[in-house]
Design a protein around this motif. Structure first.
Motif, PDB file in Angstrom:
ATOM      1  N   GLY A  68     -13.908  -6.636   4.225  1.00 48.80           N
ATOM      2  CA  GLY A  68     -15.082  -5.844   4.592  1.00 48.80           C
ATOM      3  C   GLY A  68     -16.376  -6.624   4.424  1.00 48.80           C
ATOM      4  N   PHE A  69     -16.504  -7.316   3.296  1.00 49.94           N
ATOM      5  CA  PHE A  69     -17.700  -8.126   3.068  1.00 49.94           C
ATOM      6  C   PHE A  69     -17.781  -9.274   4.080  1.00 49.94           C
ATOM      7  N   GLY A  93     -10.086  -0.390   0.576  1.00 42.07           N
ATOM      8  CA  GLY A  93      -9.621  -0.946  -0.693  1.00 42.07           C
ATOM      9  C   GLY A  93      -9.989  -0.116  -1.899  1.00 42.07           C
ATOM     10  N   LEU A  94     -10.783   0.938  -1.705  1.00 35.49           N
ATOM     11  CA  LEU A  94     -11.251   1.751  -2.833  1.00 35.49           C
ATOM     12  C   LEU A  94     -10.620   3.135  -2.899  1.00 35.49           C
ATOM     13  N   VAL A 131      -4.145 -11.766  -4.139  1.00 35.66           N
ATOM     14  CA  VAL A 131      -5.174 -10.939  -4.794  1.00 35.66           C
ATOM     15  C   VAL A 131      -4.866  -9.446  -4.733  1.00 35.66           C
ATOM     16  N   GLY A 132      -3.807  -9.052  -4.047  1.00 37.09           N
ATOM     17  CA  GLY A 132      -3.475  -7.633  -3.944  1.00 37.09           C
ATOM     18  C   GLY A 132      -4.140  -6.980  -2.741  1.00 37.09           C
ATOM     19  N   TRP A 133      -3.604  -5.823  -2.342  1.00 34.81           N
ATOM     20  CA  TRP A 133      -4.100  -5.207  -1.104  1.00 34.81           C
ATOM     21  C   TRP A 133      -5.488  -4.619  -1.258  1.00 34.81           C
ATOM     22  N   ARG A 134      -5.857  -4.138  -2.438  1.00 38.13           N
ATOM     23  CA  ARG A 134      -7.204  -3.555  -2.601  1.00 38.13           C
ATOM     24  C   ARG A 134      -8.284  -4.619  -2.457  1.00 38.13           C
ATOM     25  N   MET A 135      -8.136  -5.720  -3.169  1.00 38.04           N
ATOM     26  CA  MET A 135      -9.139  -6.780  -3.066  1.00 38.04           C
ATOM     27  C   MET A 135      -9.142  -7.401  -1.668  1.00 38.04           C
ATOM     28  N   PHE A 136      -7.992  -7.412  -1.014  1.00 37.22           N
ATOM     29  CA  PHE A 136      -7.906  -7.911   0.362  1.00 37.22           C
ATOM     30  C   PHE A 136      -8.859  -7.144   1.273  1.00 37.22           C
ATOM     31  N   PHE A 137      -8.853  -5.810   1.194  1.00 38.61           N
ATOM     32  CA  PHE A 137      -9.728  -5.013   2.045  1.00 38.61           C
ATOM     33  C   PHE A 137     -11.198  -5.178   1.664  1.00 38.61           C
ATOM     34  N   LEU A 161       0.826  -1.214   0.000  1.00 35.34           N
ATOM     35  CA  LEU A 161       0.000   0.000   0.000  1.00 35.34           C
ATOM     36  C   LEU A 161       0.860   1.265   0.000  1.00 35.34           C
ATOM     37  N   LYS A 162       1.927   1.262   0.763  1.00 37.34           N
ATOM     38  CA  LYS A 162       2.808   2.433   0.863  1.00 37.34           C
ATOM     39  C   LYS A 162       3.386   2.795  -0.501  1.00 37.34           C
ATOM     40  N   ASP A 163       3.805   1.787  -1.250  1.00 31.71           N
ATOM     41  CA  ASP A 163       4.396   2.051  -2.561  1.00 31.71           C
ATOM     42  C   ASP A 163       3.342   2.476  -3.588  1.00 31.71           C
ATOM     43  N   ASP A 164       2.174   1.804  -3.572  1.00 32.72           N
ATOM     44  CA  ASP A 164       1.130   2.109  -4.555  1.00 32.72           C
ATOM     45  C   ASP A 164       0.581   3.518  -4.396  1.00 32.72           C
TER      46      ASP A 164
END
Length: 452
Positions: free
Chosen positions: A199-200, A121-122, A189-195, A64-67
Motif C-alpha cells: 500500500g505504501f 493488512g490491518l 514478512v507475513g501477509w499483513r506486512m506484505f499488504f 490469510l485464509k488460515d489466520d
C-alpha cells in the motif's frame, strides 16, 4: 453521424484521407518529447501497480485464509468481489474523466486503491476484508478511463501505439513480477506486512505524478495558428451505443479479457495439478510467458506507430494487429492442452501469449481514434465495463466445465473459440478506424478532425 450499422461512403473516404494526410504533417513529431516520455512511463507504472495490487490477495490467500479462519466459499467471494465494484464503476469513471480534471481523478483513484491495499493488512474479519476489496475495485476503476483520456488528449496518433504499449507492458508484467516478488515478501514478512508495504509503495507513485502530470489543453494547443479545433462537448452514452464500431470494441475486449483471465486464474492450477509442475516450475514458466507478453506489447505498439507514420492505412494496421493477434492466440492456445510434450506445450503457451500481445496496445489505440479526445473517457468506461465482465464469467465457466467433464479440454476449447470471436469482431464489426463525427459536438473545422 455514423449511424449504427451504416456509414456514408464518401464521408468515410474523406475522413480516412484527412486522417492519413494528418499523419504526414510535420506538426506531428515522430518521436516523444521528454515530458511525454515521462507521462507514458508513469501511466505504464500506474497500470503495473494496478495489477499487482488487484492480484495481491491471491498471493496471500493460503496464509490469510488460515489466520482469519475463512471458509473456501468466503475466500471465493473475496477473490471475485473486486470485479463487482471495478466493472460496474467503469461507466461512472468514464463519465467523470470526460467532465472533470482527468489528472486529478487518476491521482485520487491511486490514493483510494493504495489505502484499500494498505488497510487489507490491518483488518481482522471477513466483513472488513470484503469492504477493503470493494474499495480497491472502486479506486482502480478510474485507471483505464483516465489513462485512455490522457493518451488521446496529449499524444498524437503517431505516438499512441508506443504510449499504449507502455501501458500494456505494465498490465502484462504486473501479475508476473507481483507473483514472484509478492510470494517472497509474504514468506519473509507475513501477509499483513506484505499488504502494508504494498500500500505504501503504491502511494509513492503519486509523488512523480503530481510533479510531471501533463499540463495544458493537449495536442490541440500544438497546432499551427488558424488550425485549432472548436470546443466540443462529449458524446452521450446513447450516441456511443448507437455505433456499430463501439459494439465491435466491446465484444473484442470481453473476448480478449476472457483469454487473459483464464490465463491468470486457472492456468496455474492446470499446470500444477494436470501437468504435474512444481510450484517453482509453474512460477518460472508463467513468469517467462508474461515477460514475453510484455515484450510483445511494446513491440506491437512500436510497429503500429511506425506503420501509420509511414502512411499505411490505420484501419488495416490496427485490425491486422488486433484481429490477427487474437486469431493466432486462439488457434494456438488449445494446443497447450492437446500437445503432450511438456516443453513443446510451454513453447506454444509462450507463442500464444506473444500473439495476444499484438492486440493489447492497439485495441486501445483503435478506441482512442474512434472516440476522439472529448468522448474517450465514456467510451473506455463502457468498453472496460463489458471487458471486465469476463473477469467474473471466465473463472466460473471454466470451473463449471472442469467439474462437469473432469477435464480441461473443453475449458481450453471454449477459451480458444471466444478468442476467435474477438478476432472476428475486430475484422467484421468494427468499421473504418477514423474519428467519429458526433452529433452532439459543436461544428468543427476540418483541421479539428486532423488532430484526433
Amino acid at each position: 453521424m455514423q449511424a449504427a450499422g451504416r456509414s456514408n461512403p464518401d464521408a468515410t473516404r474523406q475522413r480516412v484521407h484527412i486522417l492519413m494526410s494528418s499523419l504526414a504533417q510535420p506538426l506531428e513529431p515522430p518521436r516523444f518529447p521528454l515530458e511525454l516520455k515521462r507521462v507514458a512511463v508513469l501511466l505504464g507504472l500506474s497500470i503495473f501497480i494496478n495489477y499487482v495490487d488487484r492480484g495481491s490477495l491471491s498471493i496471500a490467500a493460503p496464509l490469510l485464509k488460515d489466520d482469519l479462519h475463512l471458509s473456501a466459499s468466503q475466500l471465493g467471494i473475496l477473490l471475485s468481489s473486486f470485479f463487482w465494484t471495478y466493472a460496474f464503476c467503469q461507466i461512472l469513471s468514464g463519465w467523470a474523466v470526460d467532465r472533470f480534471n482527468v489528472n486529478w481523478l487518476l491521482a485520487i483513484g491511486v490514493a483510494i486503491w493504495s489505502a484499500a491495499t494498505l488497510s487489507t493488512g490491518l483488518v481482522r474479519n471477513f466483513a472488513l476484508l470484503l469492504t477493503a476489496r470493494l474499495l480497491l475495485g472502486i479506486g482502480e476503476s478510474a485507471s483505464y478511463p483516465a489513462v485512455n483520456k490522457i493518451i488521446v488528449t496529449h499524444f498524437h496518433a503517431s505516438q499512441r501505439g508506443r504510449a499504449n504499449g507502455m501501458v500494456s507492458a505494465g498490465w502484462a508484467s504486473g501479475p508476473a513480477i507481483g507473483t514472484l516478488v509478492g510470494g517472497l515478501l509474504v514468506a519473509h514478512v507475513g501477509w499483513r506486512m506484505f499488504f502494508v508495504v504494498l500500500g505504501f509503495a503504491s502511494a509513492i507513485w503519486l509523488l512523480p505524478w503530481l510533479k510531471w502530470m501533463p499540463k495544458g489543453a493537449g495536442i490541440g494547443a500544438l497546432q499551427a495558428p488558424g488550425r485549432a479545433a472548436q470546443p466540443s462537448s462529449p458524446a452521450s452514452m446513447l450516441e456511443i451505443l448507437q455505433q456499430r464500431s463501439a459494439w465491435g470494441t466491446f465484444v473484442g475486449l470481453f473476448c480478449f479479457n476472457y483469454l487473459w483471465y483464464f490465463l491468470i486464474t486457472w492456468l496455474p492450477y492446470y499446470l500444477v495439478k494436470h501437468r504435474n509442475f512444481s510450484l517453482q516450475t509453474m512460477s518460472y514458466t508463467l513468469g517467462t510467458a508474461f515477460f514475453m507478453l510484455a515484450i510483445s506489447v511494446l513491440t506491437a505498439g512500436w510497429i503500429a506507430d511506425r506503420s501509420i507514420t509511414a502512411g499505411k492505412n490505420p484501419t488495416r494496421v490496427l485490425k491486422a494487429l488486433c484481429g490477427g493477434g487474437l486469431g493466432i492466440a486462439g488457434l494456438s492456445f488449445v494446443l497447450v492442452f492437446l500437445v503432450a510434450n511438456q516443453t513443446v506445450a510451454m513453447l506454444i503457451l509462450i507463442f500464444s501469449c506473444m500473439a495476444l500481445g499484438l492486440c493489447s496496445p492497439n485495441l486501445w489505440t483503435m478506441t482512442q481514434i474512434l472516440a476522439g479526445p472529448g468522448t474517450a473517457g465514456k467510451w473506455t468506461g463502457l468498453e472496460n465495463f463489458c471487458g471486465n465482465l469476463a473477469g467474473i464469467s471466465a473463472p466460473i465457466v471454466a470451473g463449471y466445465v472442469v467439474d462437469r467433464t473432469g477435464s480441461f479440454f473443453w475449458a481450453f476449447a471454449i477459451t480458444s473459440v471466444i478468442a476467435l470471436i474477438c478476432a472476428a469482431s475486430y475484422f467484421l464489426v468494427v468499421g473504418q478506424v477514423v474519428p467519429i463525427s458526433w452529433a452532439s459536438h459543436t461544428t468543427t473545422t476540418s483541421s479539428s478532425v486532423i488532430t484526433e
